[in-house]
Each structure stands twice: as structure tokens, then as C-alpha cells.
Design a protein around this motif. Structure first.
Motif, PDB file in Angstrom:
ATOM      1  N   GLN A 224     -43.746 -58.119  32.942  1.00 28.68           N
ATOM      2  CA  GLN A 224     -42.637 -57.161  32.876  1.00 28.68           C
ATOM      3  C   GLN A 224     -41.495 -57.516  33.836  1.00 28.68           C
ATOM      4  O   GLN A 224     -40.973 -58.598  33.767  1.00 28.68           O
TER       5      GLN A 224
ATOM      6  N   PHE B 270     -35.375 -47.998  37.665  1.00 24.47           N
ATOM      7  CA  PHE B 270     -35.007 -49.312  37.119  1.00 24.47           C
ATOM      8  C   PHE B 270     -34.167 -49.233  35.852  1.00 24.47           C
ATOM      9  O   PHE B 270     -33.469 -50.165  35.509  1.00 24.47           O
TER      10      PHE B 270
ATOM     11  N   ASN C  44     -32.876 -53.129  35.327  1.00 29.62           N
ATOM     12  CA  ASN C  44     -32.756 -53.549  33.928  1.00 29.62           C
ATOM     13  C   ASN C  44     -31.348 -54.009  33.553  1.00 29.62           C
ATOM     14  O   ASN C  44     -31.171 -55.047  32.919  1.00 29.62           O
TER      15      ASN C  44
ATOM     16  N   VAL D  48     -43.971 -53.069  35.632  1.00 28.59           N
ATOM     17  CA  VAL D  48     -44.761 -51.932  35.147  1.00 28.59           C
ATOM     18  C   VAL D  48     -46.065 -52.349  34.465  1.00 28.59           C
ATOM     19  O   VAL D  48     -46.868 -51.499  34.102  1.00 28.59           O
TER      20      VAL D  48
HETATM   21  N1  GLU Z   1     -39.687 -54.130  30.083  1.00 31.50           N
HETATM   22  C1  GLU Z   1     -39.682 -53.019  30.977  1.00 31.50           C
HETATM   23  C2  GLU Z   1     -38.494 -52.134  30.712  1.00 31.50           C
HETATM   24  O1  GLU Z   1     -37.414 -52.622  30.559  1.00 31.50           O
HETATM   25  C3  GLU Z   1     -39.682 -53.537  32.368  1.00 31.50           C
HETATM   26  C4  GLU Z   1     -39.836 -52.446  33.344  1.00 31.50           C
HETATM   27  C5  GLU Z   1     -40.409 -52.876  34.649  1.00 31.50           C
HETATM   28  O2  GLU Z   1     -41.362 -53.635  34.733  1.00 31.50           O
HETATM   29  O3  GLU Z   1     -39.842 -52.395  35.625  1.00 31.50           O
HETATM   30  O4  GLU Z   1     -38.596 -50.954  30.628  1.00 31.50           O
END
Ligand code: GLU
Length: 306
Positions: A64, A96, A115, A260
Motif C-alpha cells: 500500500q 492520508f 495520496n 494500510v
Molecule cells: N491504496 C491506499 C489508498 O489510497 C493506500 C492507503 C495507505 O496505505 O495509506 O487508500
């Protein structure tokens, strides 16, 4: 100095065992919720290439947000500090996937480890690379010295299906002209890098780059300059744990990044990289067992950066 790392890791494993049921697995990406929540692994690799491990340290899991560090390292190696014209270097203090900050900061994400920031990084990678998905995977495989590392297409698809907030962020960035490519292409790359699966061993090996002045341990290839490595470690220190970056500095005292999927990886420059995995997360999205294990590690070894 030679530490009895293995016995320290064994002690940590039993110290964190009572936390095995604390927290809950991320379920907003349905595919991630399928993991056995009772796993725990930890792997420490020294700058001399010695390995110490306990528990499920060789098992693959979804990295992630840890992938954001790989994407950033690749972008910095390609275009240097220019990336910081499109993304900031300050801790966000927000979750995030927060949207509000982007609105009042006019589409410049606070940092590349949230993000929105990672999406801008993905946008640049699409501009810079002929086959971004393939080349990023090759980069991660090089750092981890493991050709088997791959994407989990089911996790990427699951996130795409339910990634409404991420889609909102990407569109929002586009409205501020901070995404240059097609929003769908940027999201596709972002979801794929998040779906990369690696073990604690792979992560500890890969993150030795940041303990070793930006040079790949296994090939002696220089990827980042010393100054770029310093900057990336600083970003991990201040921004690597969502709105809990202060807490991680306070209790662990190492640069690091969480995801996550329950992984955390941290670096003691010039000494070691260490990765933990425990799928149950606290309210801020960080692994309960991982946070505690790393706190115990730097306490028992007396070896944080502070
Ligand atoms: N792919 C997850 C998201 O964008 C990553 C989140 C994370 O690991 O903080 O929600």
C-alpha cells in the motif's frame, strides 16, 4: 558494534504478542479485508548484509502506501528536486486521503507521502517513463533484489472499484492543473503501485538504499545522491505516518513509512533497515503491533536517530 539483534527480535515478538487482537484490518478496500489478521513478522537487515527475522517475515503482503516512497525515490532519481515545485515537503497533520487541505492550498499537496502527493508523483512517472508500471516494478525488484515481486491485480481492481475518494482527489488535482495526464491513467498507476506485494525481508532489503547514501547494496548502483537521500529520510521522518508522524518520531525515532496493509518500514541511516507486518491497524491507519515492535526495538537497542 555487534548487537544480539536476533535475541532482541525474539524478545519483541513475545512482548507484542498480547496485542495480537488489538486494532482492526483495513476494510475500505474489500480485497485487503481478506487477510488473516493474526500475522506478525519482523525483519532487520544491517548495512553489512546480515539478516535477523521473526514470525511471518518472509510472507508477502500488500505494501500500500509504502510504495509512495519507491515512487518518490524513482521520480527524484529522474528529475531531481524539480518534483518539489508540484508537491510540498511539510507534514499534513491530516489523514492520508484528506480533500480539504488541497482546496485551500490550491492543488499543491502538502507532501509526496499522502495520496494526493503520490498521485502527482505518478503523473510525473507517466511523463518520464515509456512503460511506467513495468519500470517501477523493475526498480522495486532491483532495490529488494527479488525478481518475483509483483502487482496484485485483484487488489488494484478492488481499490479501483471502491476508490471514490482517490478518484475525487485526482480530479481535484486535475482541476488545479497539477495532473497533466489522463486522470484514469494516473489512478491506474497509483492503484497498481499500492497493490505491490512484498515481504518484510524484501522491504528491509529495499530500504537499505536510504541507510546507504542512496546506493543499492547488492549492485553498488548509485540511485540517489547523499543530499537526495537525506531529503527522502527527512520526508519519511516528518510525513511517513499520516497524522501520526509526530507519534512515530516520539516513540520510535526513525524515518519510516507505513501502509494500510499493516506494513511499516524504518531506517537507521548507516546501520540498518527494519520492516514489520501486523495487519491490524489503529485508528490512524498504522499497524498496532508494528508501531509497538519498533518502539521496543529502538528502546532496547538505544538506537534511534535522536
Ligand atoms: N491504496 C491506499 C489508498 O489510497 C493506500 C492507503 C495507505 O496505505 O495509506 O487508500
Amino acid at each position: 558494534m555487534s548487537y544480539h539483534y536476533q535475541s532482541v527480535l525474539e524478545a519483541i515478538r513475545s512482548d507484542v504478542a498480547p496485542l495480537r487482537r488489538a486494532g482492526s484490518v483495513a476494510n475500505y478496500i474489500p480485497e485487503l479485508a481478506k487477510i488473516n489478521p493474526n500475522k506478525f513478522g519482523m525483519h532487520l537487515r544491517t548495512i553489512n548484509g546480515q539478516d535477523y527475522a521473526v514470525g511471518n517475515s518472509g510472507e508477502n503482503f500488500s505494501i500500500q502506501s509504502i510504495s509512495k516512497v519507491f515512487a518518490l525515490a524513482m521520480v527524484v532519481s529522474l528529475i531531481g528536486e524539480k518534483i518539489f515545485e508540484r508537491v510540498g515537503v511539510e507534514p499534513s497533520g491530516s489523514s492520508f486521503n484528506s480533500l480539504v487541505q488541497l482546496e485551500y492550498e490550491k492543488g499543491i499537496p502538502r507532501n509526496p507521502l499522502i495520496n494526493a502527493g503520490a498521485m502527482v508523483v505518478c503523473d510525473v512517472l507517466i511523463e518520464q517513463l515509456r512503460k511506467p508500471k513495468k519500470e517501477i516494478l523493475e526498480f522495486v525488484r532491483l532495490l529488494a533484489n527479488n525478481k518475483k515481486i509483483g502487482y496484485n491485480e485483484r487488489v488494484a481492481a478492488s481499490e479501483k472499484t471502491f476508490g471514490f475518494r482517490n478518484a475525487a482527489l485526482a480530479n481535484f488535482l486535475k482541476s488545479f492543473n497539477n495532473i497533466h495526464n489522463d486522470v484514469g491513467d494516473v489512478l491506474d498507476l497509483y492503484f497498481h503501485i499500492c497493490s505491490i506485494e512484498m515481504s518484510c525481508k524484501d522491504l528491509a532489503t529495499a530500504f537499505l538504499l536510504f541507510a546507504n547514501h542512496g546506493t543499492v547494496m547488492t549492485t553498488s548502483e548509485s540511485i540517489l545522491t547523499k543530499s537526495q537521500t537525506k531529503r527522502l529520510n527527512a520526508l519519511m521522518q516528518t510525513c511517513g505516518f499520516y497524522d501520526e508522524a509526530g507519534e512515530f518520531s516520539f516513540t520510535v525515532g526513525l524515518p519510516g513509512k507505513s501502509g494500510v496493509g499493516g506494513g511499516i518500514v524504518a531506517v537507521l541511516p548507516h546501520r540498518y533497515a527494519v520492516a514489520t507486518w501486523g495487519p491490524r491497524l489503529n485508528a490512524r491507519g498504522n499497524s498496532v503491533m508494528g508501531m509497538r515492535a519498533l518502539e521496543l526495538l529502538t528502546t532496547k537497542l538505544g538506537s534511534s536517530i535522536f
